[in-house]
Design an enzyme around this catalytic site. Sequence first.
Site, PDB file in Angstrom:
ATOM      1  N   ASP A 175     -10.862   2.369   3.515  1.00 38.16           N
ATOM      2  CA  ASP A 175     -11.300   1.004   3.599  1.00 38.16           C
ATOM      3  C   ASP A 175     -12.220   1.368   3.260  1.00 38.16           C
ATOM      4  O   ASP A 175     -13.050  -0.063   2.855  1.00 38.16           O
ATOM      5  CB  ASP A 175     -10.803   0.734   5.138  1.00 38.16           C
ATOM      6  CG  ASP A 175      -9.438  -0.007   4.305  1.00 38.16           C
ATOM      7  OD1 ASP A 175      -9.487  -0.301   3.273  1.00 38.16           O
ATOM      8  OD2 ASP A 175      -9.168  -1.030   5.262  1.00 38.16           O
ATOM      9  N   LYS A 177       0.549  -1.242   0.108  1.00 42.82           N
ATOM     10  CA  LYS A 177       0.140  -0.044   0.100  1.00 42.82           C
ATOM     11  C   LYS A 177       1.040   1.295  -0.212  1.00 42.82           C
ATOM     12  O   LYS A 177       1.056   2.520  -0.720  1.00 42.82           O
ATOM     13  CB  LYS A 177      -1.299  -0.115   1.492  1.00 42.82           C
ATOM     14  CG  LYS A 177      -2.400  -1.348   1.215  1.00 42.82           C
ATOM     15  CD  LYS A 177      -2.462  -1.260   2.568  1.00 42.82           C
ATOM     16  CE  LYS A 177      -3.788  -2.544   2.296  1.00 42.82           C
ATOM     17  NZ  LYS A 177      -4.871  -3.329   2.928  1.00 42.82           N
ATOM     18  N   GLN A 222      -4.505  -1.404   9.548  1.00 42.84           N
ATOM     19  CA  GLN A 222      -4.320  -3.105   9.399  1.00 42.84           C
ATOM     20  C   GLN A 222      -5.055  -4.420   9.471  1.00 42.84           C
ATOM     21  O   GLN A 222      -4.337  -3.725  11.469  1.00 42.84           O
ATOM     22  CB  GLN A 222      -2.910  -3.248   8.841  1.00 42.84           C
ATOM     23  CG  GLN A 222      -2.322  -4.385   7.752  1.00 42.84           C
ATOM     24  CD  GLN A 222      -2.887  -4.476   6.882  1.00 42.84           C
ATOM     25  OE1 GLN A 222      -3.091  -3.225   5.491  1.00 42.84           O
ATOM     26  NE2 GLN A 222      -3.879  -5.485   6.450  1.00 42.84           N
TER      27      GLN A 222
END
Length: 291
Positions: free
Chosen positions: A121, A54, A98
């Site tokens: 997200d 990422k 995460q």
Amino acid sequence: MSAVIISGKELATEKRAFIKAEVQKLVKDQQIQPSLAVILVGDNPASHSYVRAKQKACEEAGMECILDHYPSTLTEKELLDRIAHYNHEGSVHGILVQLPLPDHINELAVIESISPNKDVDGFHPVNIGKMMIDQETFLPCTPYGIVEMIKSLNVSISGKHVVVIGRSNIVGKPVGQLLLKEDATVTYCHSRTKDLASITKQADILIAAVGRANLIGPEFVKDGAIVIDVGVNRLDSGKLCGDVDFDKVKEKASFITPVPGGVGPMTITMLLQNTLQSAQKSESENKTFSC
Ligand code: NAD
């Protein structure tokens, strides 16, 4: 006849070039540098590699990526404080924690603490709710990427029977919802589904999001189906593979995604897209404010 292989890698490259150009415009015209804060807790090797990917993707797109890495002893309160800091930091447009988190941290509490306006997200209940009622929001990245891949094939989704195997909150449920919005008829299957093959064989578009290596053989697939393999499984040999037995199923499907190089690169691309969208929104809000 062998299926056309849908290269998520190629589509992702095209989309990332477009995103990069938009980032350059935002920096040049508005002096806004899209910025993503990534928080990693603990030392899960898979999480490390996802975060690295990422970070690299952000940098290549000209975005800032702030990486906060904490030991697994970080308390929930400390994590929530860090998120609160980024929620209030105007120069940060996206926040990503995460997953998975260590057991002593409540994942839902963490997701709910991220401002829905920075939840790139697309996991916050507010954003999931908006997605359900077709309001503009941050769409969850993997389902968003899958829909983009299917759309890139220039086949009509309307009226197609989509069968989704898997009902997780981050992949299965939302991908079915997004395809319902495209007028598909959607069936969900899961671990308690009886006679899975009898249902999956009806699918014009079959999406496997299970996490079991090679679960889906040709006996699960209708001739000419579009097959999207979301699964990422590591074999004892160390090789990555999906949920679909690629070599056999490609002889039956019309289109198929590979693993790796299929859904994975699109997931990160949609994260960049969401971060860009957030930065662009901050630009239009600033304009409204200064009027
Ligand atoms: P999950 O474990 O939360 O959900 C798995 C789902 O599969 C469950 O809903 C379960 O009911 C269903 N299931 C389990 N066994 C089954 C069986 N025998 N028959 C039918 N259904 C069964 O997993 P997830 O987070 O949705 O992820 C699924 C897979 O996709 C994993 O391999 C994960 O690594 C991968 N993934 C890939 C990406 C990507 O970007 N490529 C992103 C997210 C997840």
